[in-house]
Design a protein around this motif. Structure first.
Motif, PDB file in Angstrom:
ATOM      1  N   SER A  20       0.683  -1.229   0.045  1.00 10.79           N
ATOM      2  CA  SER A  20      -0.161   0.099   0.026  1.00 10.79           C
ATOM      3  C   SER A  20       0.871   1.158   0.139  1.00 10.79           C
ATOM      4  N   ARG A  21       0.342   2.213  -0.609  1.00 11.04           N
ATOM      5  CA  ARG A  21       1.121   3.732  -0.743  1.00 11.04           C
ATOM      6  C   ARG A  21       1.605   3.828   0.801  1.00 11.04           C
ATOM      7  N   GLY A 224     -14.180   5.020   0.216  1.00 10.67           N
ATOM      8  CA  GLY A 224     -13.155   5.095  -0.920  1.00 10.67           C
ATOM      9  C   GLY A 224     -12.362   3.969  -0.869  1.00 10.67           C
ATOM     10  N   TRP A 225     -12.206   3.501   0.198  1.00  7.64           N
ATOM     11  CA  TRP A 225     -11.351   1.994   0.172  1.00  7.64           C
ATOM     12  C   TRP A 225     -11.917   0.787   0.567  1.00  7.64           C
ATOM     13  N   ALA A 226     -13.178   0.894   1.468  1.00 11.01           N
ATOM     14  CA  ALA A 226     -13.548  -0.383   2.139  1.00 11.01           C
ATOM     15  C   ALA A 226     -14.683  -0.957   1.564  1.00 11.01           C
ATOM     16  N   CYS A 227     -15.083  -0.574   0.397  1.00 13.35           N
ATOM     17  CA  CYS A 227     -16.323  -1.124  -0.212  1.00 13.35           C
ATOM     18  C   CYS A 227     -16.338  -2.600  -0.306  1.00 13.35           C
ATOM     19  N   GLU A 282       0.442 -10.725  -2.604  1.00 11.07           N
ATOM     20  CA  GLU A 282       0.346  -9.669  -3.156  1.00 11.07           C
ATOM     21  C   GLU A 282       0.058  -8.499  -2.098  1.00 11.07           C
ATOM     22  N   LEU A 283      -0.811  -8.942  -1.043  1.00 10.63           N
ATOM     23  CA  LEU A 283      -1.300  -7.893  -0.191  1.00 10.63           C
ATOM     24  C   LEU A 283      -0.275  -7.836   1.179  1.00 10.63           C
ATOM     25  N   LYS A 292      -5.630  -1.038   2.729  1.00 12.06           N
ATOM     26  CA  LYS A 292      -5.680  -1.780   1.444  1.00 12.06           C
ATOM     27  C   LYS A 292      -6.683  -2.076   0.974  1.00 12.06           C
ATOM     28  N   TRP A 293      -6.891  -2.067  -0.417  1.00 13.88           N
ATOM     29  CA  TRP A 293      -8.071  -2.423  -1.394  1.00 13.88           C
ATOM     30  C   TRP A 293      -8.408  -4.052  -1.423  1.00 13.88           C
ATOM     31  N   ILE A 294      -9.205  -4.553  -1.227  1.00 12.47           N
ATOM     32  CA  ILE A 294      -9.450  -5.910  -1.430  1.00 12.47           C
ATOM     33  C   ILE A 294     -10.295  -6.229  -2.576  1.00 12.47           C
TER      34      ILE A 294
END
Length: 455
Positions: A20-21, A224-227, A282-283, A292-294
């Motif tokens: 993650s950035r 924005g990140w947890a959908c 990958e994560l 982190k987007w899943i």
């Protein structure tokens, strides 16, 4: 159909090689990254906001398409009532007003200091990209160094999973998990059914999932990140509402859908047990406490870890100009009532919408994920139209439920015509019947992620 191995994430990856950035040491807030959608260079500190601006524009266009489709499918003006005209005009005006009030991504005349360390230039937004191109070599060097660092880390790993995932136990999670009461809203499927039946359109047939709870992304917290996590919560809520066995299996038998943080812990527990080694690597083997987007495979790992049978299906367009007919037809058949109950359904001619016992579908594409809760098929002027019915966690629950209770303008929140699915690929996770026994051959085989490909 064929089986493929595929990992898609909820958002476009703006990280370096899976990290993650926020945790990437080579990309600090005073450096720049390239937007994966438009290709422009933007400060790393605002890349998430910049990417989400593109996604918001896609959603606004979808909403406008729905409004225009409603207008086109209405009767000729001579046959429409004053109320019909007022409804259409109000809907279009509401969307236009919303778009007019949406701030532009950038003010071209705004003067900003260059975000690159050591550069003292103050530049306008208009010259932003051309100036940052001069620093592109710095970004390339940072990426190159990070690639070497990541490769070294992976080469020294002696197991399929990073050590962090091996420290999670179910008992540890149970002592910490709690119910996410602020995000959950109940009764949404029943309200949608009632809205369709109140319209009583004789040329319309609607197939709905069983009841679920709607989980709303919280502004300032997870929007924005947890959908992906919110969609997992919606699917899990259906299982808990409809199955006593699910209540004893999911989330350690807690009997409720826990918070995003707890689901992150359960995902790591699934990784520690050997689910989806590729996705784990990958994560970086850790999602707890991060943004982190899943994607679909993380949803699948979490559910299968509890013994839930589920499958992943990939849909690819035949050509860039074609529609996703295979997708909408598959969803229509998925929500079809069992043969034994069709006779009891057919005599209820006054009701166009029917709830089923089927679980909702996790719906993923490049850039976002949502939950499919049904499908509408209707015939207007000899032409058949199909709409997928979706719930978007980023939708404000107050607006969604308010429109459903007033039975006014509710279609724009959930109806999506086939023409709005412009991505080349979509991915669906469906819950299959029954549960797997832990330790069985079926359970062990389910740890490897694969997808059925339909094109």
């Amino acid at each position: 159909m064929e089986t493929s191995f595929v990992h898609k994430r909820q958002k476009l990856d703006t990280s370096v090689k899976g990290q993650s950035r926020q945790e990437c040491p080579s990309l600090q807030t005073n450096e720049v990254v390239r937007c994966p959608i438009c290709g422009n260079l933007v400060p790393a500190s605002v890349v998430d906001h910049h990417v989400n601006q593109h996604l918001d524009e896609d959603q606004e266009l979808e909403n406008l398409n729905v409004a225009l489709q409603l207008q086109e499918s209405s009767p000729p003006k001579a046959l429409r009532s004053v109320e019909d005209d007022a409804r259409i005009a109000s809907l279009l005006q509401e969307i236009e007003t919303e778009q007019a009030q949406t701030p532009l991504a950038y003010d071209e005349d705004e003067m900003l200091p260059c975000p690159v360390e050591g550069c003292t230039a103050v530049i306008s937004r208009q010259m932003w990209n051309s100036h940052l191109v001069e620093h592109d070599s710095m970004l390339a060097l940072a990426i190159s160094n990070q690639e070497k660092h990541t490769t070294t880390q992976l080469s020294v790993q002696t197991s399929a999973h990073p050590p962090i995932a091996q420290r999670i136990t179910a008992q540890d999670i149970l002592t910490r998990q709690y119910q996410d009461t602020e995000a959950v809203h109940k009764g949404v499927i029943g309200l949608i059914r009632d809205c369709f039946n109140a319209k009583a359109d004789p040329g319309c047939t609607v197939r709905l999932s069983g009841e679920i709870d709607f989980f709303e992304s919280q502004r300032g917290e997870d929007l924005g990140w947890a959908c992906g996590y919110r969609n997992i919560q919606m699917i899990a809520s259906h299982l808990l509402l409809t199955s006593s066995e699910a209540s004893s299996r999911l989330f350690g038998g807690a009997g409720f859908v826990p918070s995003i943080y707890s689901i992150q812990e359960w995902l790591e527990a699934a990784w520690a047990e050997g689910f989806d080694p590729q996705g784990c690597r990958e994560l970086g083997g850790q999602v707890m406490g991060t943004q982190k987007w899943i994607g679909t495979t993380e949803c699948c790992s979490t559910l299968r870890h509890f013994g839930v049978r589920c499958s992943i299906v990939d849909f690819t367009k035949e050509s860039s100009s074609s529609d996703h007919v295979q997708l909408v037809n598959w969803v229509w058949n998925y929500f079809a009532p069992p043969a034994a109950s069709r006779q009891s359904v057919t005599h209820l001619r006054s009701e166009v919408a029917h709830m089923s016992s089927k679980a909702p579908l996790y719906f993923q594409h490049e850039g976002h994920s949502r939950t499919i809760i049904g499908v509408e098929r209707r015939r207007k002027k000899g032409k058949e139209e199909v709409f997928l019915l979706v719930l978007d966690p980023s939708c404000r629950a107050s607006e969604l439920f308010g429109s459903l209770r007033r039975r006014s303008h509710w279609e724009r929140f959930i109806k999506r015509g086939i023409h709005t699915f412009r991505k080349n690929e979509y991915q669906v996770l469906c819950v299959d019947e029954g549960f797997m026994r832990k330790g069985s051959a079926e359970y062990e085989q389910s740890k490897v992620m694969s997808a059925i490909k339909i094109s």
